[in-house]
Write an enzyme that holds these catalytic residues in place. Structure first.
Site, PDB file in Angstrom:
ATOM      1  N   LYS A 196     -10.418  22.372  16.108  1.00 59.98           N
ATOM      2  CA  LYS A 196     -11.456  23.327  15.686  1.00 59.98           C
ATOM      3  C   LYS A 196     -12.205  23.802  16.942  1.00 59.98           C
ATOM      4  O   LYS A 196     -11.706  23.659  18.050  1.00 59.98           O
ATOM      5  CB  LYS A 196     -12.388  22.666  14.678  1.00 59.98           C
ATOM      6  CG  LYS A 196     -11.708  22.351  13.347  1.00 59.98           C
ATOM      7  CD  LYS A 196     -11.360  23.624  12.610  1.00 59.98           C
ATOM      8  CE  LYS A 196     -10.611  23.353  11.322  1.00 59.98           C
ATOM      9  NZ  LYS A 196     -10.115  24.573  10.698  1.00 59.98           N
ATOM     10  N   SER A 198     -16.749  33.253   6.250  1.00 56.57           N
ATOM     11  CA  SER A 198     -15.383  33.694   5.921  1.00 56.57           C
ATOM     12  C   SER A 198     -15.405  35.013   5.155  1.00 56.57           C
ATOM     13  O   SER A 198     -14.610  35.920   5.420  1.00 56.57           O
ATOM     14  CB  SER A 198     -14.690  32.642   5.054  1.00 56.57           C
ATOM     15  OG  SER A 198     -14.511  31.461   5.778  1.00 56.57           O
ATOM     16  N   GLY A 258     -12.441  31.934  15.826  1.00 55.85           N
ATOM     17  CA  GLY A 258     -11.038  31.719  15.499  1.00 55.85           C
ATOM     18  C   GLY A 258     -10.594  32.581  14.325  1.00 55.85           C
ATOM     19  O   GLY A 258      -9.483  33.122  14.320  1.00 55.85           O
ATOM     20  N   ASP A 283     -14.584  22.287   7.114  1.00 56.34           N
ATOM     21  CA  ASP A 283     -15.622  22.569   8.114  1.00 56.34           C
ATOM     22  C   ASP A 283     -16.825  21.632   7.996  1.00 56.34           C
ATOM     23  O   ASP A 283     -17.751  21.703   8.804  1.00 56.34           O
ATOM     24  CB  ASP A 283     -16.111  24.015   7.963  1.00 56.34           C
ATOM     25  CG  ASP A 283     -15.032  25.002   8.380  1.00 56.34           C
ATOM     26  OD1 ASP A 283     -14.157  24.613   9.178  1.00 56.34           O
ATOM     27  OD2 ASP A 283     -15.052  26.148   7.904  1.00 56.34           O
ATOM     28  N   GLN A 286      -6.585  30.504   7.502  1.00 59.70           N
ATOM     29  CA  GLN A 286      -6.488  31.559   8.514  1.00 59.70           C
ATOM     30  C   GLN A 286      -5.043  32.020   8.657  1.00 59.70           C
ATOM     31  O   GLN A 286      -4.775  33.219   8.752  1.00 59.70           O
ATOM     32  CB  GLN A 286      -7.030  31.057   9.854  1.00 59.70           C
ATOM     33  CG  GLN A 286      -8.538  30.855   9.810  1.00 59.70           C
ATOM     34  CD  GLN A 286      -9.105  30.325  11.111  1.00 59.70           C
ATOM     35  OE1 GLN A 286      -8.364  29.984  12.028  1.00 59.70           O
ATOM     36  NE2 GLN A 286     -10.415  30.253  11.184  1.00 59.70           N
ATOM     37  N   ARG A 314     -14.097  38.969   6.277  1.00 53.20           N
ATOM     38  CA  ARG A 314     -13.124  39.699   5.465  1.00 53.20           C
ATOM     39  C   ARG A 314     -13.702  40.997   4.921  1.00 53.20           C
ATOM     40  O   ARG A 314     -12.972  41.974   4.730  1.00 53.20           O
ATOM     41  CB  ARG A 314     -12.626  38.792   4.333  1.00 53.20           C
ATOM     42  CG  ARG A 314     -11.703  37.661   4.852  1.00 53.20           C
ATOM     43  CD  ARG A 314     -11.684  36.466   3.936  1.00 53.20           C
ATOM     44  NE  ARG A 314     -10.673  35.468   4.269  1.00 53.20           N
ATOM     45  CZ  ARG A 314     -10.829  34.487   5.166  1.00 53.20           C
ATOM     46  NH1 ARG A 314     -11.957  34.379   5.844  1.00 53.20           N
ATOM     47  NH2 ARG A 314      -9.860  33.613   5.379  1.00 53.20           N
ATOM     48  N   ARG A 360      -7.588  27.389  21.836  1.00 53.81           N
ATOM     49  CA  ARG A 360      -7.164  27.007  20.481  1.00 53.81           C
ATOM     50  C   ARG A 360      -5.740  27.489  20.185  1.00 53.81           C
ATOM     51  O   ARG A 360      -5.310  28.535  20.676  1.00 53.81           O
ATOM     52  CB  ARG A 360      -8.175  27.536  19.449  1.00 53.81           C
ATOM     53  CG  ARG A 360      -9.530  26.868  19.641  1.00 53.81           C
ATOM     54  CD  ARG A 360     -10.523  27.292  18.600  1.00 53.81           C
ATOM     55  NE  ARG A 360     -10.153  26.839  17.276  1.00 53.81           N
ATOM     56  CZ  ARG A 360     -10.812  27.180  16.173  1.00 53.81           C
ATOM     57  NH1 ARG A 360     -11.878  27.977  16.266  1.00 53.81           N
ATOM     58  NH2 ARG A 360     -10.438  26.732  15.004  1.00 53.81           N
TER      59      ARG A 360
HETATM   60  C1  S3P Z   1     -11.470  29.792   7.818  1.00 50.10           C
HETATM   61  C2  S3P Z   1     -10.488  28.842   7.641  1.00 50.10           C
HETATM   62  C3  S3P Z   1     -10.567  27.486   8.193  1.00 50.10           C
HETATM   63  C4  S3P Z   1     -11.981  27.130   8.602  1.00 50.10           C
HETATM   64  C5  S3P Z   1     -12.635  28.238   9.389  1.00 50.10           C
HETATM   65  C6  S3P Z   1     -12.706  29.501   8.559  1.00 50.10           C
HETATM   66  C7  S3P Z   1     -11.291  31.135   7.256  1.00 50.10           C
HETATM   67  O1  S3P Z   1      -9.732  27.410   9.346  1.00 50.10           O
HETATM   68  O2  S3P Z   1     -11.984  25.939   9.358  1.00 50.10           O
HETATM   69  O3  S3P Z   1     -13.952  27.869   9.762  1.00 50.10           O
HETATM   70  O4  S3P Z   1     -12.265  31.897   7.182  1.00 50.10           O
HETATM   71  O5  S3P Z   1     -10.162  31.445   6.854  1.00 50.10           O
HETATM   72  P1  S3P Z   1      -8.179  26.989   9.235  1.00 50.10           P
HETATM   73  O6  S3P Z   1      -7.481  28.033   8.512  1.00 50.10           O
HETATM   74  O7  S3P Z   1      -7.728  26.873  10.677  1.00 50.10           O
HETATM   75  O8  S3P Z   1      -8.186  25.666   8.544  1.00 50.10           O
END
Ligand code: S3P
Length: 729
Positions: free
Chosen positions: A637, A317, A389, A610, A464, A321, A417
Site C-alpha cells: 500500500k 474511491s 494509486g 484500508d 483497482q 470515479r 508501487r
Molecule cells: C481502491 C482499492 C483498494 C484500496 C484503495 C482504493 C479503489 O486498492 O486499498 O485505497 O478505489 O479501487 P486495491 O485495489 O489495490 O486493493
C-alpha cells in the site's frame, strides 16, 4: 567547524549567515569587512551582536579566519575579490552567496590565473524583501535550498566542508553546473523579479494620474511582493545574468502577444485552455514542492475522548470515479460531497490536463462538462498523480484505449508501487505500456485504440485492477470480464450503471461490453467509511466516548471494519439506512466498549483492506490476542503497512509481531513515544487514535500526506475531543 568566520557584506544574507552560524555553533567568532559607507551598518551589526568585530581593512578582517563568505551584491564581487586576492590562503574555505554564479566564476578567472580550489560558489535560495542587518534572521536558511556550483578545479575536501556548513544552518544542499544554475534561476527568479518591478513601474505611473492603487487587492499584492526587494541587488543580478534573462523576456513578450490575440479574436476557449494549463502546472509545482519541503508532525496528549456528531469527508474511491466517468460521459455531471483531498484532486487535474472543463471543487461541489468517450485530448505534459494509486491504476486502463500517448508519474511512494498487476492484463488486451524495469511508474501508455476484450482471472483481490480493466473494456472490442478471488469494492460497477452503461454481474464475475456511450448523471458522494473507521476505533477505545457519524457509505464491499469491530465487542449501531445515488448510506453511533482480541476471518480482509492500520490500534487496546492472516496486500500500500505499524506499535510498547501476510498482536496497554508514518496517511491517523489510550504523549512524524484522504483531520478531531496538535517542520 570554524574558529573565525569572516563575512564580507553584513546585510540581510550576510547577517543571517552570521546569526545562524553562531546559533548552530558552527564558529566561535564572526568578523566582518565593509567599506567606509557601510560603517553605520557595521556598527549596527556589532550592537545587535550579529558580529564580534569589524574592520574597514580587508587584511585585518580576514586575518586568522578559516572561512570567508562574500555576501555583497554580485556587482560588487569583482572588486571585493580583487581586494581579497593578496591575503588569499590555501587553508581557508571561501564562498560567496550571490544569486548568479557565472559572473562570480568569471571574476575569479580574471583575478587568478587558475581558479582557486578552495572557492565554492554558493547560492542560498532564501531571502526577504527587507534588506540590511536589522532584517537578519537566525532561521533564514532553515529548510531552504542551497545550490553549490563547484568547478572542475574545486577541491572535494572544501566542497564537503561547504556542504556541511550549509546543512548545519538547516539547509538542503544540491549541486549544479554554473551555467545550469544561471539558466534555471533566470526563469524562476530573475524573470519574475523583472516582471514584478516592471508591472509596478507601469502601474505606479498610472497611479500618479488615476489613484489606482487605492483599489488594489490581494492579487496585486501577491504578484508584486518581490518588487519590494533591494533595487541595487536586483540591478546587479539582472546585469550579471542578462545573457540568460533576455531570451526569456522575449518569450514572455510573445506569450503576452498570443494572449492579446486571443482577446482580439474572441478566442474564449483558447484563453480558458491557457489559464487551465497554467493553473495545473502551478498546482503540480506546489504538490511537488510541498512533498519536498513540508514535514508535518502530530502530537497527541493523553486524556482525550470523542463526543458529538460529525460528517467526515467524502469517499475517496467514489470521488475518483465520479471525475473519471463524468469526464467520459456525454453531458454535464454535478457532483456533491466530493473529497477535496490531494488524491481525488490529482484525478481532477489529470482530466483537466486532458481538456475536460471541470469547475470546482467548492464546498464539495464539482461540475464536469463531459467530453464523451472519445473526447479526451493529449496532455501537453506527463500527468503527475502524487500519492494516488487509484488514480494511476484506473487512468492507466482508460488511457489504454485512447488515440494519444500519455505518461503517468507520481511521488516517491507511488513510484515504488507495483503496476504490473494492471499493465500485464492490459497488455493481453493489446495495450502498449512502458514502465521501469521493475514494472513501476513512470508509465507511458501508447495511444492505439485497438483493444480486444479478454477474460481475466484476477490472482489478487483488487478493486483497482478490476476497475482498470472495466474502464479499458469501455474501449475494447468484444466482452471484457474479470473474476475476483473474493469480493472487492464495486463502486465502478455501480457508477457505470448510474451512467447508463450496462455491467453484468454473475457471482464473482463482472462483464462489460462496449456501448460507445456514457450518459451524464448527478452524484452525491457519501462520507468515506475508511475515514469514519478512525472514529469507530477511536470512540471504542477511549473512555466516555459517544459519537455519531453522519451519512457514511455502508456499501457491503466496504463494511469489513464494522464486522471486525463488532466481533471484537464494539458498540456500533447503524440507523437511518437509505440509498443515495446507488450507494447505501447510514448514520453510525459508536460508544466506548471493552474490546477483546480475535482471529480476524480472512473473508473480511478485502472488505476492510484500508482499515487495518487503525484496526491494529484497536487490537493493541483489546484484551487478548488478535491475529490477522491473508493480508499480504498490506505490504504494497502507500507504505508496507504490516512493517510500519508493527514498528510503531513496538515503539509504543505493544507486543506486535509482523508475519508475512499479517500480524499477531497481544493487546492490553499502549504507551507513548515517537513513531514515523512513512508518509502514509492512514498510518498517521491510526496512531493519532492510539493517543486516546496512552498515558504519555505520542509524537507522529511525516504526517503531511493526511491531506490525501482527510483534509481538516486535525481541526475536526480536536473539535470532537482528541488532544491533537500539528506542527510544520
Ligand atoms: C481502491 C482499492 C483498494 C484500496 C484503495 C482504493 C479503489 O486498492 O486499498 O485505497 O478505489 O479501487 P486495491 O485495489 O489495490 O486493493
Amino acid at each position: 567547524m570554524f574558529n573565525k568566520l569572516c563575512i564580507i557584506g553584513v546585510g540581510l544574507i550576510g547577517g543571517s549567515i552570521a546569526r545562524a552560524a553562531r546559533e548552530n555553533k558552527l564558529c566561535t567568532q564572526v568578523s566582518a569587512f565593509g567599506r567606509e559607507q557601510d560603517l553605520a551598518n557595521l556598527q549596527q551589526a556589532l550592537a545587535l551582536q550579529v558580529i564580534d568585530s569589524y574592520s574597514l581593512e580587508m587584511e585585518e578582517a580576514v586575518t586568522d579566519a578559516d572561512c570567508v563568505i562574500i555576501a555583497t551584491p554580485v556587482g560588487a564581487m569583482p572588486d571585493i575579490l580583487q581586494q581579497l586576492a593578496p591575503y588569499w590562503s590555501e587553508h581557508v574555505l571561501y564562498m560567496d552567496a550571490g544569486s548568479t554564479k557565472g559572473s562570480v566564476v568569471e571574476a575569479l578567472g580574471i583575478i587568478f590565473t587558475t581558479l582557486p580550489d578552495n572557492f565554492v560558489p554558493a547560492h542560498p535560495i532564501a531571502g526577504e524583501e527587507k534588506s540590511g542587518v536589522d532584517a537578519a534572521l537566525v532561521d533564514l536558511f532553515q529548510q531552504k535550498r542551497v545550490i553549490l556550483t563547484p568547478c572542475a578545479q574545486t577541491d572535494k575536501k572544501f566542497l564537503q566542508l561547504a556542504k556541511q556548513f550549509w546543512q548545519g544552518l538547516g539547509s538542503s544542499v544540491s549541486e549544479m553546473q554554473v551555467a545550469q544554475h544561471d539558466t534555471v534561476l533566470a526563469a524562476t527568479s530573475h524573470l519574475p523579479h523583472i516582471m514584478a518591478f516592471a508591472l509596478v513601474d507601469l502601474l505606479g505611473r498610472k497611479d500618479e494620474q488615476e489613484e489606482i492603487f487605492k483599489y488594489a487587492a490581494g492579487g496585486f499584492k501577491d504578484l508584486t511582493r518581490i518588487a519590494s526587494s533591494d533595487p541595487t541587488m536586483w540591478q546587479d543580478i539582472c546585469m550579471a545574468n542578462k545573457q540568460h534573462i533576455i531570451p526569456l523576456i522575449e518569450q514572455l513578450c510573445s506569450e503576452l502577444e498570443t494572449v492579446k490575440h486571443m482577446l482580439q479574436d474572441n478566442q474564449a476557449q483558447a484563453l480558458h485552455d491557457t489559464f487551465t494549463y497554467a493553473r495545473n502546472a502551478r498546482q503540480r509545482f506546489l504538490d511537488q514542492h510541498n512533498n519536498m519541503n513540508q514535514s508535518i508532525t502530530f502530537t497527541i496528549q493523553p486524556g482525550g475522548h470523542l463526543q458529538g456528531q460529525v460528517r467526515v469527508p467524502g469517499d475517496k474511491s467514489i470521488s475518483h470515479r465520479s471525475i473519471m466517468l463524468g469526464s467520459l460521459a456525454e453531458g454535464v455531471t454535478h457532483v456533491s460531497g466530493f473529497l477535496e483531498g490531494d488524491d481525488a484532486l490529482a484525478t481532477l487535474r489529470a482530466f483537466q490536463s486532458m481538456g475536460v472543463k471541470i469547475e470546482g471543487p467548492e464546498n464539495g461541489k464539482v461540475t464536469i462538462n463531459g467530453v464523451g468517450l472519445d473526447g479526451l485530448l493529449a496532455p501537453k505534459e506527463p500527468i503527475y498523480l502524487g500519492n494516488s494509486g487509484t488514480s494511476m491504476r484506473l487512468i492507466c486502463g482508460l488511457l489504454a484505449g485512447q488515440k494519444f500517448d500519455a505518461t503517468l508519474t507520481g511521488d516517491k511512494s507511488l513510484s515504488g508501487r507495483p503496476m504490473r498487476r494492471v499493465t500485464d492484463p492490459l497488455a493481453k488486451m493489446g495495450a502498449v505500456i512502458e514502465s521501469t524495469e521493475n514494472g513501476t511508474a513512470p508509465l507511458t501508455i501508447r495511444g492505439q485504440s485497438n483493444l480486444q476484450g479478454i477474460h481475466y482471472d484476477m490472482p489478487i483481490a483488487s478493486a483497482q485492477v478490476k476497475s482498470c480493466l472495466l474502464l479499458a473494456g469501455l474501449y475494447a472490442r468484444g466482452e471484457t470480464s474479470v473474476t475476483e478471488p473474493t469480493p472487492t469494492r464495486d463502486h465502478t460497477e455501480r457508477m457505470l450503471s448510474g451512467f447508463s452503461h450496462p455491467v453484468k454481474q454473475d457471482g464473482n464475475k463482472v462483464t462489460i461490453s462496449r456501448q460507445g456511450k456514457l450518459v451524464a448523471t448527478d452524484i452525491d458522494v457519501p462520507s468515506d467509511i475508511s475515514s469514519a473507521a478512525f472514529f469507530l476505533v477511536g470512540a471504542s477505545i477511549a473512555e466516555n466516548s459517544d459519537l455519531t457519524l453522519q451519512h457514511v457509505g455502508i456499501n457491503p464491499t466496504r463494511t469489513g471494519v464494522i464486522n471486525i469491530l463488532q466481533l471484537m465487542g464494539a458498540n456500533i449501531e447503524l440507523f437511518n439506512q437509505r440509498i443515495v445515488g446507488g450507494e447505501p448510506v447510514a448514520d453510525i453511533r459508536v460508544r466506548s466498549a471493552a474490546l477483546k482480541g480475535i482471529a480476524i476471518p480472512e473473508e473480511f480482509v478485502a472488505l476492510a483492506i484500508d482499515e487495518f492500520p487503525v484496526l491494529f490500534v484497536a487490537a493493541a487496546c483489546a484484551d487478548g490476542t488478535t491475529t490477522l492472516t491473508g493480508a499480504k496486500e498490506l505490504r504494497v500500500k502507500e507504505s508496507d503497512r504490516i512493517q510500519v505499524m508493527a514498528d510503531g506499535l513496538q515503539i509504543l510498547g505493544v507486543d506486535a509481531q509482523p508475519t508475512d501476510d499479517g500480524m499477531v498482536i497481544n493487546g492490553g496497554s499502549i504507551g507513548g513515544g515517537t513513531v514515523v508514518s512513512h508518509g502514509d496517511h492512514r498510518i498517521a491517523m491510526a496512531f493519532s487514535m492510539a493517543g486516546l489510550r496512552t498515558t504519555a504523549p505520542i509524537v507522529i512524524q511525516d504526517c503531511e500526506n493526511v491531506n490525501t484522504s482527510f483534509p481538516g483531520f486535525v481541526s475536526l478531531t480536536s473539535g470532537l475531543g482528541l488532544n491533537i496538535s500539528s506542527e510544520e517542520g
